[in-house]
Design a protein around this motif. Sequence first.
Motif, PDB file in Angstrom:
ATOM      1  N   UNK A  50      15.416  -6.112  40.390  1.00 11.11           N
ATOM      2  CA  UNK A  50      15.271  -7.208  39.426  1.00 11.11           C
ATOM      3  C   UNK A  50      16.552  -7.711  38.756  1.00 11.11           C
ATOM      4  N   UNK A  51      17.609  -6.895  38.776  1.00 12.04           N
ATOM      5  CA  UNK A  51      18.748  -7.158  37.891  1.00 12.04           C
ATOM      6  C   UNK A  51      19.763  -8.100  38.532  1.00 12.04           C
ATOM      7  N   UNK A  52      20.204  -9.132  37.793  1.00 12.88           N
ATOM      8  CA  UNK A  52      21.290  -9.985  38.302  1.00 12.88           C
ATOM      9  C   UNK A  52      22.039 -10.649  37.154  1.00 12.88           C
ATOM     10  N   UNK A  53      23.211 -11.177  37.498  1.00 13.35           N
ATOM     11  CA  UNK A  53      24.016 -11.900  36.506  1.00 13.35           C
ATOM     12  C   UNK A  53      24.281 -13.313  36.990  1.00 13.35           C
ATOM     13  N   UNK A  59      11.301 -18.919  38.131  1.00 10.61           N
ATOM     14  CA  UNK A  59      12.017 -19.228  36.875  1.00 10.61           C
ATOM     15  C   UNK A  59      11.621 -18.286  35.739  1.00 10.61           C
ATOM     16  N   UNK A  60      10.710 -17.375  36.014  1.00  5.80           N
ATOM     17  CA  UNK A  60      10.266 -16.444  34.967  1.00  5.80           C
ATOM     18  C   UNK A  60      11.222 -15.239  34.920  1.00  5.80           C
ATOM     19  N   UNK A  61      12.459 -15.523  34.505  1.00  2.00           N
ATOM     20  CA  UNK A  61      13.494 -14.496  34.468  1.00  2.00           C
ATOM     21  C   UNK A  61      13.833 -14.149  33.025  1.00  2.00           C
ATOM     22  N   UNK A  62      13.834 -12.844  32.761  1.00  5.01           N
ATOM     23  CA  UNK A  62      14.069 -12.380  31.389  1.00  5.01           C
ATOM     24  C   UNK A  62      15.557 -12.306  31.077  1.00  5.01           C
ATOM     25  N   UNK A  63      15.941 -12.877  29.948  1.00  7.88           N
ATOM     26  CA  UNK A  63      17.315 -12.692  29.473  1.00  7.88           C
ATOM     27  C   UNK A  63      17.412 -11.303  28.845  1.00  7.88           C
ATOM     28  N   UNK A  64      18.373 -10.508  29.349  1.00  7.63           N
ATOM     29  CA  UNK A  64      18.483  -9.140  28.818  1.00  7.63           C
ATOM     30  C   UNK A  64      19.875  -8.812  28.286  1.00  7.63           C
ATOM     31  N   UNK A  65      20.827  -9.750  28.373  1.00 10.44           N
ATOM     32  CA  UNK A  65      22.142  -9.431  27.815  1.00 10.44           C
ATOM     33  C   UNK A  65      23.170 -10.528  28.040  1.00 10.44           C
ATOM     34  N   UNK A  66      24.244 -10.468  27.231  1.00 10.97           N
ATOM     35  CA  UNK A  66      25.283 -11.504  27.341  1.00 10.97           C
ATOM     36  C   UNK A  66      26.690 -10.988  27.037  1.00 10.97           C
ATOM     37  N   UNK A  67      26.828  -9.717  26.655  1.00  9.55           N
ATOM     38  CA  UNK A  67      28.157  -9.183  26.312  1.00  9.55           C
ATOM     39  C   UNK A  67      28.804  -8.548  27.542  1.00  9.55           C
ATOM     40  N   UNK A  68      30.012  -9.012  27.933  1.00  5.38           N
ATOM     41  CA  UNK A  68      30.675  -8.436  29.105  1.00  5.38           C
ATOM     42  C   UNK A  68      31.335  -7.095  28.798  1.00  5.38           C
ATOM     43  N   UNK A  69      31.538  -6.316  29.840  1.00 10.09           N
ATOM     44  CA  UNK A  69      32.249  -5.048  29.702  1.00 10.09           C
ATOM     45  C   UNK A  69      33.753  -5.339  29.833  1.00 10.09           C
ATOM     46  N   UNK A  70      34.579  -4.506  29.192  1.00 13.10           N
ATOM     47  CA  UNK A  70      36.037  -4.717  29.297  1.00 13.10           C
ATOM     48  C   UNK A  70      36.548  -4.066  30.571  1.00 13.10           C
ATOM     49  N   UNK A  71      36.559  -4.811  31.624  1.00 10.13           N
ATOM     50  CA  UNK A  71      37.089  -4.276  32.885  1.00 10.13           C
ATOM     51  C   UNK A  71      37.436  -5.471  33.760  1.00 10.13           C
ATOM     52  N   UNK A  72      38.731  -5.743  33.853  1.00 15.83           N
ATOM     53  CA  UNK A  72      39.174  -6.982  34.513  1.00 15.83           C
ATOM     54  C   UNK A  72      38.832  -7.034  35.994  1.00 15.83           C
ATOM     55  N   UNK A  73      38.674  -5.863  36.603  1.00 16.52           N
ATOM     56  CA  UNK A  73      38.491  -5.853  38.063  1.00 16.52           C
ATOM     57  C   UNK A  73      37.045  -6.150  38.476  1.00 16.52           C
ATOM     58  N   UNK A  74      36.107  -5.902  37.579  1.00 15.94           N
ATOM     59  CA  UNK A  74      34.698  -6.078  37.957  1.00 15.94           C
ATOM     60  C   UNK A  74      34.315  -7.550  37.898  1.00 15.94           C
ATOM     61  N   UNK A  75      33.491  -7.987  38.861  1.00 18.51           N
ATOM     62  CA  UNK A  75      33.076  -9.390  38.903  1.00 18.51           C
ATOM     63  C   UNK A  75      31.925  -9.651  37.915  1.00 18.51           C
ATOM     64  N   UNK A  76      30.886  -8.829  38.006  1.00 19.63           N
ATOM     65  CA  UNK A  76      29.708  -9.061  37.151  1.00 19.63           C
ATOM     66  C   UNK A  76      29.791  -8.173  35.906  1.00 19.63           C
ATOM     67  N   UNK A  77      30.513  -8.683  34.925  1.00 18.60           N
ATOM     68  CA  UNK A  77      30.841  -7.855  33.755  1.00 18.60           C
ATOM     69  C   UNK A  77      29.641  -7.648  32.826  1.00 18.60           C
ATOM     70  N   UNK A  78      28.785  -8.629  32.711  1.00 21.18           N
ATOM     71  CA  UNK A  78      27.633  -8.500  31.804  1.00 21.18           C
ATOM     72  C   UNK A  78      26.582  -7.574  32.408  1.00 21.18           C
ATOM     73  N   UNK A  79      26.337  -7.751  33.699  1.00 22.86           N
ATOM     74  CA  UNK A  79      25.383  -6.870  34.380  1.00 22.86           C
ATOM     75  C   UNK A  79      25.833  -5.417  34.274  1.00 22.86           C
TER      76      UNK A  79
END
Length: 412
Positions: free
Chosen positions: A63-66, A144-164
């Motif tokens: 289920x999880x995506x960014x 379109x029934x997708x739940x918003x579960x977050x918006x704060x990114x992680x501090x890691x420049x190398x990762x692409x999907x920082x919020x996930x």
Amino acid sequence: MDKQSNLEKKLLKNKKFEGAKIYFVNRERNLLLFRLKKDLLKKGFRMIVSHIDSPRLDFKPNPLYEKESLAFLKTHYYGGIKKYHWPTIPLALYGTIYLKNGDKIDLSIGEKEDEPIFMISDLLPHLASKQMGKPLREAIEGEELNLIIGSLPIKNEKVKEKVKLAILKILNDKYGIIEEDFFSAELQAVPVGKARDLGFDRALITSYGQDDRVCAFTSLEAILQDKKSKNSELCFLTEKEEIGSDGVSGAKSTFLENVLLKILSLYKEKPGLSDVYEVFSLSKALSADVTSGFDPDYQQVYDPLNTARLGFGVAIEKHTGSGGKYSTSEASAEFTFQIRDIFNQNNVDWQSAGLGKIDEGGGGTIAKFLANRNIDTIDCGVPLFNMHAPYEISSKADVYSAFEAYFSFFKK
Ligand code: MN
Ligand code: MN
């Protein structure tokens, strides 16, 4: 299970059936409660069956995506919902998840004041001219029934999907969850909130999931309170009704036969399925499920003579189905009389019910899955407004009548 087998041993030893109480649990999803009498084999049992699943949004297996620096969970709606009801309302998460190491975690997030809730977004009206022109059925799509579960990114420049990744870190720190664990989970989003009084006079109740917990609670209360009955009684809480009653925990499952075989072994040596069917043929059942109440805002879909009103008592429905009575069981005149007579003798407020005008639509209950087992069955439950909406409406008077109806059905 140990508790049950001890009870069985005790019963076998003493042959003390009068009022003996036994319960069986199927996979933590169904509950079957018996109150036994000596003459079960001769008289059959009185059974009230309801379902404890309600329309909801299940998580997809992966289920999880960014997207656009927001983290989402994809859902798959469960049961017959109007999809446009579900965006912009607060949702809580419930369910179980099995971690890689086999640990089972029960989750419940969103009901307490200090817990976060979750939400599906919708388009602002300013930009919704195309959406507003669509038929309601298509205005909100399943995908379109997708739940918003977050918006704060992680501090890691190398990762692409920082919020996930940030969300996965929270889930891992708090519960030990990794992404693959969602695959072995049964998680769902449901509307937040407790049942509330509705209206100045407080005569109505609004709550999520009254279909069909309003009948489950009342039938459970009826069997718990009934201590002087002459009948063998059975209260069955089943599930998967909203998606057709298939599967190990639905009303079509052989769990019922399986349990009956065990019960009959208390009464005779080596009972077989033919004994179970014989007992079924002597038994009577109420399919305790909700029906539609006559809503004056939508009079055009109802037959006023054959629809239940909120506040006028428990609703008896001889058949459900659609079109020319397709896909339903219809209670016989004889059995309908027996039920009517029991209710009249016990001063139960009851009314006749039907789902709506012919060819307007249709639906079904578990009644046919009981009747297919040769058990006389009729639908009997609480009329609702807003059935299958996030918050459904019932009348307190009808809820109480349902309890009285179930109580007198068991007893008489
Ligand atoms: Mn139902
Ligand atoms: Mn339903």
